[in-house]
Design a protein around this motif. Structure first.
Motif, PDB file in Angstrom:
ATOM      1  N   LEU A   1      90.322  64.982 -23.998  1.00  0.00           N
ATOM      2  CA  LEU A   1      90.989  64.102 -22.990  1.00  0.00           C
ATOM      3  C   LEU A   1      91.986  63.507 -23.994  1.00  0.00           C
ATOM      4  CD1 LEU A   1      91.702  62.852 -20.202  1.00  0.00           C
ATOM      5  CD2 LEU A   1      90.042  61.068 -20.937  1.00  0.00           C
ATOM      6  N   ARG A   2      93.346  63.622 -23.435  1.00  0.00           N
ATOM      7  CA  ARG A   2      94.556  63.285 -24.158  1.00  0.00           C
ATOM      8  C   ARG A   2      95.212  62.119 -23.570  1.00  0.00           C
ATOM      9  NH1 ARG A   2      98.258  67.834 -24.939  1.00  0.00           N
ATOM     10  NH2 ARG A   2      97.289  67.967 -27.262  1.00  0.00           N
ATOM     11  N   ILE A   3      95.200  61.147 -24.179  1.00  0.00           N
ATOM     12  CA  ILE A   3      95.771  59.739 -23.581  1.00  0.00           C
ATOM     13  C   ILE A   3      97.091  59.397 -24.304  1.00  0.00           C
ATOM     14  CG2 ILE A   3      95.215  57.404 -23.206  1.00  0.00           C
ATOM     15  CD1 ILE A   3      92.306  57.739 -22.831  1.00  0.00           C
ATOM     16  N   ILE A   4      98.178  59.272 -23.596  1.00  0.00           N
ATOM     17  CA  ILE A   4      99.267  58.796 -24.120  1.00  0.00           C
ATOM     18  C   ILE A   4      99.516  57.252 -23.840  1.00  0.00           C
ATOM     19  CG2 ILE A   4     101.865  58.883 -24.206  1.00  0.00           C
ATOM     20  CD1 ILE A   4     101.646  61.894 -23.258  1.00  0.00           C
ATOM     21  N   LEU A  16      88.182  62.029 -27.267  1.00  0.00           N
ATOM     22  CA  LEU A  16      89.653  61.515 -26.997  1.00  0.00           C
ATOM     23  C   LEU A  16      90.757  62.047 -27.952  1.00  0.00           C
ATOM     24  CD1 LEU A  16      89.258  57.870 -25.622  1.00  0.00           C
ATOM     25  CD2 LEU A  16      89.428  59.956 -24.323  1.00  0.00           C
ATOM     26  N   GLU A  17      91.731  62.167 -27.569  1.00  0.00           N
ATOM     27  CA  GLU A  17      93.167  62.304 -28.289  1.00  0.00           C
ATOM     28  C   GLU A  17      94.089  61.323 -27.866  1.00  0.00           C
ATOM     29  OE1 GLU A  17      96.837  65.349 -29.592  1.00  0.00           O
ATOM     30  OE2 GLU A  17      95.313  65.955 -28.186  1.00  0.00           O
ATOM     31  N   VAL A  18      94.198  60.208 -28.590  1.00  0.00           N
ATOM     32  CA  VAL A  18      95.155  59.118 -28.080  1.00  0.00           C
ATOM     33  C   VAL A  18      96.301  59.384 -29.006  1.00  0.00           C
ATOM     34  CG1 VAL A  18      95.261  56.616 -28.137  1.00  0.00           C
ATOM     35  CG2 VAL A  18      93.185  57.821 -27.855  1.00  0.00           C
ATOM     36  N   ILE A  19      97.341  59.393 -28.266  1.00  0.00           N
ATOM     37  CA  ILE A  19      98.684  59.581 -28.668  1.00  0.00           C
ATOM     38  C   ILE A  19      99.815  58.158 -28.429  1.00  0.00           C
ATOM     39  CG2 ILE A  19     101.162  60.850 -28.606  1.00  0.00           C
ATOM     40  CD1 ILE A  19      99.202  63.333 -27.558  1.00  0.00           C
ATOM     41  N   ASN A  20     100.179  57.744 -29.395  1.00  0.00           N
ATOM     42  CA  ASN A  20     100.953  56.373 -29.369  1.00  0.00           C
ATOM     43  C   ASN A  20     102.112  57.025 -28.782  1.00  0.00           C
ATOM     44  OD1 ASN A  20      99.181  54.542 -30.287  1.00  0.00           O
ATOM     45  ND2 ASN A  20      99.892  55.095 -32.394  1.00  0.00           N
ATOM     46  N   TRP A  21     102.343  56.067 -27.418  1.00  0.00           N
ATOM     47  CA  TRP A  21     103.691  56.525 -26.752  1.00  0.00           C
ATOM     48  C   TRP A  21     104.935  55.996 -27.463  1.00  0.00           C
ATOM     49  CZ3 TRP A  21     108.059  53.708 -25.423  1.00  0.00           C
ATOM     50  CH2 TRP A  21     108.933  54.156 -24.333  1.00  0.00           C
ATOM     51  N   SER A  22     105.917  57.209 -27.243  1.00  0.00           N
ATOM     52  CA  SER A  22     107.194  56.728 -28.075  1.00  0.00           C
ATOM     53  C   SER A  22     108.273  57.600 -27.006  1.00  0.00           C
ATOM     54  CB  SER A  22     107.239  57.939 -29.339  1.00  0.00           C
ATOM     55  OG  SER A  22     108.280  58.369 -29.724  1.00  0.00           O
ATOM     56  N   LEU A  23     109.490  56.771 -26.973  1.00  0.00           N
ATOM     57  CA  LEU A  23     110.436  57.371 -26.105  1.00  0.00           C
ATOM     58  C   LEU A  23     110.810  58.657 -26.594  1.00  0.00           C
ATOM     59  CD1 LEU A  23     112.462  56.822 -23.765  1.00  0.00           C
ATOM     60  CD2 LEU A  23     113.961  55.448 -25.553  1.00  0.00           C
ATOM     61  N   THR A  24     111.194  58.826 -27.953  1.00  0.00           N
ATOM     62  CA  THR A  24     111.638  59.993 -28.537  1.00  0.00           C
ATOM     63  C   THR A  24     110.795  61.268 -28.443  1.00  0.00           C
ATOM     64  OG1 THR A  24     110.803  59.360 -30.860  1.00  0.00           O
ATOM     65  CG2 THR A  24     113.163  58.885 -30.362  1.00  0.00           C
ATOM     66  N   LYS A  25     109.317  60.976 -28.195  1.00  0.00           N
ATOM     67  CA  LYS A  25     108.593  62.225 -27.963  1.00  0.00           C
ATOM     68  C   LYS A  25     107.775  62.174 -26.593  1.00  0.00           C
ATOM     69  CE  LYS A  25     105.743  63.825 -31.075  1.00  0.00           C
ATOM     70  NZ  LYS A  25     104.642  63.909 -31.581  1.00  0.00           N
ATOM     71  N   ILE A  27     108.570  63.470 -23.585  1.00  0.00           N
ATOM     72  CA  ILE A  27     108.818  64.507 -22.609  1.00  0.00           C
ATOM     73  C   ILE A  27     108.017  65.702 -23.618  1.00  0.00           C
ATOM     74  CG2 ILE A  27     110.328  66.396 -22.080  1.00  0.00           C
ATOM     75  CD1 ILE A  27     112.459  64.076 -21.591  1.00  0.00           C
ATOM     76  N   GLU A  28     108.014  65.674 -24.970  1.00  0.00           N
ATOM     77  CA  GLU A  28     107.396  66.637 -25.727  1.00  0.00           C
ATOM     78  C   GLU A  28     105.824  66.413 -25.692  1.00  0.00           C
ATOM     79  OE1 GLU A  28     106.453  67.332 -30.533  1.00  0.00           O
ATOM     80  OE2 GLU A  28     108.378  66.815 -29.873  1.00  0.00           O
ATOM     81  N   ASP A  29     105.364  65.149 -25.650  1.00  0.00           N
ATOM     82  CA  ASP A  29     103.909  64.831 -25.313  1.00  0.00           C
ATOM     83  C   ASP A  29     103.410  65.139 -24.176  1.00  0.00           C
ATOM     84  OD1 ASP A  29     103.542  63.969 -28.142  1.00  0.00           O
ATOM     85  OD2 ASP A  29     103.943  61.861 -27.535  1.00  0.00           O
TER      86      ASP A  29
END
Length: 185
Positions: A1-4, A16-25, A27-29
């Motif tokens: 489960l990917r969580i941004i 879990l795959e936790v991705i820190n939200w980033s404005l620059t990434k 859309i890619e995420d």
């Protein structure tokens, strides 16, 4: 489960795959997601949600599973570009259905993208905004808005603005619109 998001999430027993939200990434995420989920609490706070996250998913072509509450049914089209659910059993059924049916994910994603382009893109709303800014002060009238669906405690709300406040607001927004639409007001 990917969580941004902006928090460290832990769900016992869930990989879990936790991705820190980033404005620059962002859309890619988001493009790496197979199914976008839009859970909403069914309370007054949830009624104030405008559906932006669901629209972001659809704009990228991601199928959406969302709580059938508030503005969700205004934005999303059940079994066309999304699945609207009301309880845990429906959440599970909807997610299993989309996981097991990649073709439906593709169809819902494409239909969602068309929905956003047709109804919420700059091009779709441009004429509505331009019409607001092109009216003279004398044509501006108080607007009665029925908010009872979203705010059950209120029968309606009246939105009133003084001409001076409205002029300042329009002047500020007009400057932004000049940049976006390359048009003078």
């Amino acid at each position: 489960l990917r969580i941004i998001g902006n928090f460290d999430y832990k769900l016992p027993g869930i990989d879990l795959e936790v991705i820190n939200w980033s404005l620059t990434k962002e859309i890619e995420d988001l493009q790496a997601i197979d199914i976008g989920i839009y859970p909403i609490f069914t309370d007054e706070w949830g009624l104030g949600k405008g559906g932006l996250k669901a629209m972001q998913y659809m704009a990228i072509g991601i199928p959406v599973v969302a709580t059938d509450y508030g503005t969700s049914s205004d934005i999303l089209n059940h079994k066309k570009d999304s699945l609207l659910v009301k309880n845990e059993k429906e959440w599970a059924e909807a997610l299993i259905f989309l996981i097991e049916n990649p073709e439906k994910r593709k169809v819902y994603g494409e239909s969602g993208r068309q929905n956003v382009v047709k109804n919420y893109s700059v091009e779709a709303v441009k004429s509505k905004y331009l019409a607001i800014f092109s009216h003279s002060d004398s044509s501006i009238k108080p607007l009665k808005v029925d908010c009872s669906r979203y705010f059950p405690r209120f029968q309606y709300s009246i939105i009133l603005s003084t001409v001076a406040t409205l002029k300042r607001t329009i002047r500020s927004i007009s400057d932004i619109c000049k940049t976006i639409f390359n048009k003078q007001f």
